[in-house]
Scaffold this motif. Sequence first.
Motif, PDB file in Angstrom:
ATOM      1  N   TRP A   1       0.846  -1.185   0.000  1.00  0.00           N
ATOM      2  CA  TRP A   1       0.000   0.000   0.000  1.00  0.00           C
ATOM      3  C   TRP A   1       0.887   1.243   0.000  1.00  0.00           C
ATOM      4  O   TRP A   1       1.736   1.401   0.847  1.00  0.00           O
ATOM      5  CB  TRP A   1      -0.889  -0.010   1.228  1.00  0.00           C
ATOM      6  CG  TRP A   1      -1.940   1.060   1.253  1.00  0.00           C
ATOM      7  CD1 TRP A   1      -2.076   2.032   2.190  1.00  0.00           C
ATOM      8  CD2 TRP A   1      -3.009   1.247   0.326  1.00  0.00           C
ATOM      9  NE1 TRP A   1      -3.159   2.820   1.905  1.00  0.00           N
ATOM     10  CE2 TRP A   1      -3.748   2.368   0.756  1.00  0.00           C
ATOM     11  CE3 TRP A   1      -3.406   0.595  -0.833  1.00  0.00           C
ATOM     12  CZ2 TRP A   1      -4.861   2.833   0.071  1.00  0.00           C
ATOM     13  CZ3 TRP A   1      -4.518   1.064  -1.516  1.00  0.00           C
ATOM     14  CH2 TRP A   1      -5.230   2.174  -1.057  1.00  0.00           C
ATOM     15  N   PRO A   2       0.717   2.134  -0.993  1.00  0.00           N
ATOM     16  CA  PRO A   2       1.612   3.305  -1.078  1.00  0.00           C
ATOM     17  C   PRO A   2       1.461   4.216   0.126  1.00  0.00           C
ATOM     18  O   PRO A   2       0.398   4.283   0.762  1.00  0.00           O
ATOM     19  CB  PRO A   2       1.155   3.994  -2.368  1.00  0.00           C
ATOM     20  CG  PRO A   2      -0.228   3.490  -2.618  1.00  0.00           C
ATOM     21  CD  PRO A   2      -0.271   2.108  -2.071  1.00  0.00           C
ATOM     22  N   ARG A   3       2.512   4.966   0.433  1.00  0.00           N
ATOM     23  CA  ARG A   3       2.520   5.839   1.602  1.00  0.00           C
ATOM     24  C   ARG A   3       1.996   7.236   1.285  1.00  0.00           C
ATOM     25  O   ARG A   3       1.443   7.892   2.154  1.00  0.00           O
ATOM     26  CB  ARG A   3       3.942   5.946   2.159  1.00  0.00           C
ATOM     27  CG  ARG A   3       4.516   4.608   2.620  1.00  0.00           C
ATOM     28  CD  ARG A   3       5.892   4.776   3.226  1.00  0.00           C
ATOM     29  NE  ARG A   3       5.863   5.633   4.389  1.00  0.00           N
ATOM     30  CZ  ARG A   3       6.941   6.006   5.087  1.00  0.00           C
ATOM     31  NH1 ARG A   3       8.128   5.584   4.681  1.00  0.00           N
ATOM     32  NH2 ARG A   3       6.828   6.773   6.125  1.00  0.00           N
TER      33      ARG A   3
ATOM     34  N   ARG B   1      -2.138   6.806  -3.172  1.00  0.00           N
ATOM     35  CA  ARG B   1      -3.299   6.076  -2.657  1.00  0.00           C
ATOM     36  C   ARG B   1      -4.577   6.460  -3.397  1.00  0.00           C
ATOM     37  O   ARG B   1      -5.349   5.596  -3.822  1.00  0.00           O
ATOM     38  CB  ARG B   1      -3.452   6.349  -1.159  1.00  0.00           C
ATOM     39  CG  ARG B   1      -2.369   5.714  -0.303  1.00  0.00           C
ATOM     40  CD  ARG B   1      -2.627   5.935   1.173  1.00  0.00           C
ATOM     41  NE  ARG B   1      -1.591   5.302   1.991  1.00  0.00           N
ATOM     42  CZ  ARG B   1      -1.616   5.274   3.326  1.00  0.00           C
ATOM     43  NH1 ARG B   1      -2.603   5.861   3.979  1.00  0.00           N
ATOM     44  NH2 ARG B   1      -0.648   4.672   3.992  1.00  0.00           N
ATOM     45  N   LEU B   2      -4.809   7.771  -3.528  1.00  0.00           N
ATOM     46  CA  LEU B   2      -6.006   8.209  -4.243  1.00  0.00           C
ATOM     47  C   LEU B   2      -5.965   7.765  -5.703  1.00  0.00           C
ATOM     48  O   LEU B   2      -6.993   7.377  -6.269  1.00  0.00           O
ATOM     49  CB  LEU B   2      -6.120   9.732  -4.162  1.00  0.00           C
ATOM     50  CG  LEU B   2      -6.496  10.305  -2.788  1.00  0.00           C
ATOM     51  CD1 LEU B   2      -6.517  11.826  -2.842  1.00  0.00           C
ATOM     52  CD2 LEU B   2      -7.850   9.790  -2.328  1.00  0.00           C
ATOM     53  N   LEU B   3      -4.786   7.821  -6.306  1.00  0.00           N
ATOM     54  CA  LEU B   3      -4.667   7.402  -7.699  1.00  0.00           C
ATOM     55  C   LEU B   3      -5.004   5.920  -7.848  1.00  0.00           C
ATOM     56  O   LEU B   3      -5.715   5.527  -8.787  1.00  0.00           O
ATOM     57  CB  LEU B   3      -3.250   7.677  -8.199  1.00  0.00           C
ATOM     58  CG  LEU B   3      -3.000   7.405  -9.690  1.00  0.00           C
ATOM     59  CD1 LEU B   3      -3.923   8.264 -10.535  1.00  0.00           C
ATOM     60  CD2 LEU B   3      -1.550   7.682 -10.042  1.00  0.00           C
ATOM     61  N   VAL B   4      -4.514   5.095  -6.940  1.00  0.00           N
ATOM     62  CA  VAL B   4      -4.811   3.661  -6.993  1.00  0.00           C
ATOM     63  C   VAL B   4      -6.306   3.413  -6.821  1.00  0.00           C
ATOM     64  O   VAL B   4      -6.929   2.649  -7.582  1.00  0.00           O
ATOM     65  CB  VAL B   4      -3.998   2.909  -5.918  1.00  0.00           C
ATOM     66  CG1 VAL B   4      -4.507   1.476  -5.764  1.00  0.00           C
ATOM     67  CG2 VAL B   4      -2.518   2.901  -6.273  1.00  0.00           C
TER      68      VAL B   4
END
Length: 432
Positions: free
Chosen positions: A4-6, A11-14
Amino acid sequence: MRLWPRSLLARLLVIVFIGLLLANALSLTLVMYERMRSARAVMLGNLENDVATSVAILDRLPASERQAWLPRLDRGNYRYILSNGEPGAAPQDKRSQDAIRTLKATLEGQYPLRFTAVAGPISHIQAHLTLRDGSPLTIDLIPRMPPVASWLPIVLLLQLLLVALCSWIAVRQVVQPLSRFTRAVDTLDPAANTPMAERGPVEVHRAAHAFNAMQSRIQTHLRERTQILASISHDLQTPITRMKLRVEMAEQPALRDKLLNDLDAMSRLVREGIAYARSSEPLEETSLKLELNAWINSIVCDYQDIGKNVQFQASGTRLPLTTRPQALRRVMTNLLDNALKYGDTAAVEVHQPDEKHVAIRIIDSGPGIPEAELEAVLQPFYRVETSRNRDTGGTGLGLAIAAQLTAQLNGTLQLANRPAGGLEVTITLPRG
């Protein structure tokens, strides 16, 4: 969770990209399902009408003319053979069963039908019948859907790229104001008075306005603090001067000398307090262009003329610099005085870290500063515990004034202990 990106942007892009991708995948699945149903209906409908017509034509033609008509009656997925075809077992797969039901509904009332499966990796069947003159006829059929257009995968790829681009634009519109706000907080310098641009959506505009209002309040509090410090320091000069005059008339020399030393220390503290208060105010001095090597050399020569061991190592090239010379001179003298206070020698070096900046290093031979206190000594009135005496302790304002003036010159001041001993102070300034 390690994958999970930090960052909030990632995060929003994913999340947005996966959501749009799933929505598009569902739409594509429904469209393809409907297309397959429609294509199947069209295929079976064409098979029903076309085979009935073709068999009727072959049945009415003389046997000698049938072979010439076969190429005209062949289609993409089925053809006609004037023979018994290939033997085989009855077909079992579902796609073949749909074709068999269609052929039976079309021909079985007029021609007895028999079906066999042709071995192979795909569905392949043959329908065997006998024409009215007793001639055998085989319908060789591969029951398949119409092929997908060659441009469809390209369109799907472009659609995927469009989804990714729209996701990035949407997320960037949300995160960019937050990033801009974070940079403004990180670079907050009340003395510089650099307000944040109040533009963008209503929420961003309100946040920027609140940030600028907060910065204005901080500036007001700092101005009040420095004004109080300057006023107290200025008002103390008069009573200190009167006290000196009265002490000088004292009849006890030992007591008089001690009191005069205390009053001198108080006078230094008052002067440094006024200097610190002034250093926190915006500089009114005009920027001038100077040659840095020659300018520093003149300061070093002034120290050498009064017997101070200060050395200067100039760079080999000319270094033109646009700055406020009086403010920079105050920074240099504060740092050189501090270096000579704690060490016997001081050295000045100039180098160019990149094309847009110039760095001045001041190196002393003193004991250095504990690593844990390198940042704290830049605060006003802070002194290292071991130097709190009348000779070397000072007022604790020299480095604070130098750091504050350096910031006003859009530069940075950094302290570092040298491995060989002593302290190294680096001033990095923009060239213009």
